[in-house]
Design a protein around this motif. Structure first.
Motif, PDB file in Angstrom:
ATOM      1  N   ALA A 115       0.630  -1.311  -0.115  1.00 32.42           N
ATOM      2  CA  ALA A 115       0.230  -0.022  -0.043  1.00 32.42           C
ATOM      3  C   ALA A 115       0.872   1.284  -0.092  1.00 32.42           C
ATOM      4  O   ALA A 115       0.446   2.282  -0.516  1.00 32.42           O
ATOM      5  CB  ALA A 115      -0.919  -0.027   1.223  1.00 32.42           C
ATOM      6  N   GLY A 116       2.067   1.028   0.808  1.00 31.98           N
ATOM      7  CA  GLY A 116       2.865   2.182   0.653  1.00 31.98           C
ATOM      8  C   GLY A 116       3.556   2.559  -0.776  1.00 31.98           C
ATOM      9  O   GLY A 116       3.694   3.800  -1.240  1.00 31.98           O
ATOM     10  N   GLY A 117       3.772   1.674  -1.591  1.00 33.30           N
ATOM     11  CA  GLY A 117       4.218   1.696  -2.706  1.00 33.30           C
ATOM     12  C   GLY A 117       3.127   2.596  -3.750  1.00 33.30           C
ATOM     13  O   GLY A 117       3.451   3.174  -4.556  1.00 33.30           O
ATOM     14  N   LEU A 118       1.920   1.815  -3.622  1.00 34.80           N
ATOM     15  CA  LEU A 118       0.741   2.344  -4.271  1.00 34.80           C
ATOM     16  C   LEU A 118       0.405   3.819  -3.877  1.00 34.80           C
ATOM     17  O   LEU A 118       0.161   4.608  -4.732  1.00 34.80           O
ATOM     18  CB  LEU A 118      -0.549   1.461  -3.827  1.00 34.80           C
ATOM     19  N   ASP A 119       0.883   4.254  -2.708  1.00 36.08           N
ATOM     20  CA  ASP A 119       0.446   5.522  -2.329  1.00 36.08           C
ATOM     21  C   ASP A 119       1.365   6.333  -2.921  1.00 36.08           C
ATOM     22  O   ASP A 119       1.099   7.770  -3.317  1.00 36.08           O
ATOM     23  CB  ASP A 119       0.698   5.564  -0.603  1.00 36.08           C
ATOM     24  N   MET A 120       2.798   6.004  -3.088  1.00 36.21           N
ATOM     25  CA  MET A 120       3.641   6.960  -3.650  1.00 36.21           C
ATOM     26  C   MET A 120       3.491   7.107  -5.194  1.00 36.21           C
ATOM     27  O   MET A 120       3.489   8.090  -5.640  1.00 36.21           O
ATOM     28  CB  MET A 120       5.223   6.342  -3.319  1.00 36.21           C
ATOM     29  N   HIS A 140      -4.708   5.617   1.194  1.00 33.30           N
ATOM     30  CA  HIS A 140      -4.442   5.810   2.468  1.00 33.30           C
ATOM     31  C   HIS A 140      -5.287   4.902   3.270  1.00 33.30           C
ATOM     32  O   HIS A 140      -5.306   4.453   4.415  1.00 33.30           O
ATOM     33  CB  HIS A 140      -4.936   7.245   2.805  1.00 33.30           C
ATOM     34  N   LEU A 141      -6.772   4.577   2.818  1.00 29.74           N
ATOM     35  CA  LEU A 141      -7.392   3.792   3.375  1.00 29.74           C
ATOM     36  C   LEU A 141      -6.974   2.365   3.458  1.00 29.74           C
ATOM     37  O   LEU A 141      -7.307   1.667   4.478  1.00 29.74           O
ATOM     38  CB  LEU A 141      -8.857   3.646   2.794  1.00 29.74           C
ATOM     39  N   LEU A 142      -6.283   1.829   2.574  1.00 32.30           N
ATOM     40  CA  LEU A 142      -5.645   0.722   2.467  1.00 32.30           C
ATOM     41  C   LEU A 142      -4.476   0.464   3.554  1.00 32.30           C
ATOM     42  O   LEU A 142      -4.289  -0.502   4.210  1.00 32.30           O
ATOM     43  CB  LEU A 142      -5.092   0.244   1.240  1.00 32.30           C
ATOM     44  N   LEU A 143      -3.635   1.521   3.621  1.00 35.12           N
ATOM     45  CA  LEU A 143      -2.840   1.752   4.683  1.00 35.12           C
ATOM     46  C   LEU A 143      -3.226   1.648   6.047  1.00 35.12           C
ATOM     47  O   LEU A 143      -2.892   0.798   6.962  1.00 35.12           O
ATOM     48  CB  LEU A 143      -1.905   3.003   4.678  1.00 35.12           C
TER      49      LEU A 143
END
Length: 352
Positions: A115-120, A140-143
């Motif tokens: 999820a962090g990679g997706l957020d970036m 952010h919801l996934l994180l």
């Protein structure tokens, strides 16, 4: 317990472990407090990031606040990974290499990394969100979901062990559960946006009244739901409600510097302890559960409006603010019926 290093052969090859143990390993005190520490690290990073967004214009993914957040999750991943590896080489199968309740936590930290990679990538594509959109963007919801599952391991473990009283690691897991929910619903939290003080970001009188009312009712239901979730299986040790509202109240009030509301959380925690001691709410004492469900939110928001009064008073009418206190109790009462249906006996034993 054999360590991975002890199983390296003279030829430099790793010896193949023999699966010789049934069940799952026990959760040691050191391991559980390690999970609590990693969860606290993660929550600190989450609220620091929220505070930073309230005070600065953030235009990059690589910030000090993100460093705290992601290093906390990295610490959790290292703890779960090393523990699973050690237990596997001690004879437990991979799927049972973590204590009961913690398998989901390991999956969650791996999901957090993805999820962090997706957020970036999301920020690189769509830019950096502002205000409400920053809370509900899908990455952010996934994180949030992954962090909540990872930090909830001690509570799931306590449920699985069938203990009568929740240990402190389980209480901290409940605090993290509440804190993740309140963080991502901060746009309807009266400690973050005290609409009873002024119209604020709502923009109009009607919107401020509506959002203020909704925030009190919603957060009352959330608070009591977390508490009743624990009470379904476990008793709460003395001091747990005080710790719950002190930590969460400070975290929520600090994001926009409304520190007086942190004192409200502390005082409401004291009232919660008194109610818990005097009422002893359990599944076999449904009347006590109902009274507790109603009375604690009423006390919390009576104290809240008392604090508003010390800050210059509320512009809300008397029917509105007194009705808000009453509806906070109604929300808590309804939560008690959701978790403890009439005639149903749950697993938590009565206090001796």
């Amino acid at each position: 317990m054999s360590t991975p290093m002890a199983l390296i052969s003279k030829a430099g090859r790793v010896a193949r472990p023999r699966i010789a143990r049934a069940g799952s390993p026990a959760a040691s005190s050191a391991f559980e407090w390690g999970v609590v520490a990693a969860g606290g690290w993660l929550m600190t990073g989450l609220y620091l990031d929220g505070w930073a967004h309230q005070h600065f214009q953030v235009e990059t993914f690589f910030t000090a606040w993100h460093a705290v957040l992601y290093s906390g999750m990295a610490a959790a991943a290292a703890l779960f990974g090393f523990t699973a590896l050690s237990n596997h080489f001690s004879g437990y199968a991979w799927r049972r290499s973590l204590p009961l309740g913690y398998g989901l936590s390991l999956l969650a930290v791996l999901g957090f990394a993805l999820a962090g990679g997706l957020d970036m990538a999301w920020h690189a594509t769509f830019g950096f969100e502002r205000s409400f959109a920053a809370l509900i963007s899908p990455p952010h919801l996934l994180l949030a979901g992954c962090g909540l599952i990872a930090a909830g391991g001690p509570l799931r473990s306590a449920w699985n062990r069938g203990k009568s009283v929740a240990g402190w690691p389980a209480i901290f897991a409940a605090i993290y559960l509440l804190s993740v929910i309140t963080f991502f619903s901060q746009f309807v939290h009266p400690f973050n946006d005290p609409y009873a003080l002024d119209v604020g970001p709502a923009g109009t009188v009607y919107a401020a009244e509506a959002l203020g009312e909704i925030s009190i009712v919603f957060q009352s239901a959330v608070l009591q739901s977390v508490v009743f979730l624990v009470l379904r299986r476990l008793q709460l040790p003395p001091g747990s409600l005080l710790l719950l509202l002190t930590i969460n109240g400070f975290a929520m009030s600090a994001m926009k510097d409304h520190y007086r509301f942190a004192l409200v959380g502390l005082l409401a925690g004291v009232v919660g302890e008194i109610l818990l001691f005097s009422l002893r709410p359990t599944a076999s004492r449904p009347s006590s559960l109902r009274v507790f469900g109603f009375a604690w939110p009423v006390a919390l928001y009576a104290l809240y409006f008392g604090a508003v009064g010390t800050l210059g008073g509320t512009w809300w009418s008397v029917p509105l603010w007194t009705g808000s206190i009453f509806l906070a109790g109604v929300a808590g009462l309804l939560a008690s019926y959701c978790f403890f249906s009439p005639g149903v006996r749950e697993h938590a034993p009565d206090p001796q």
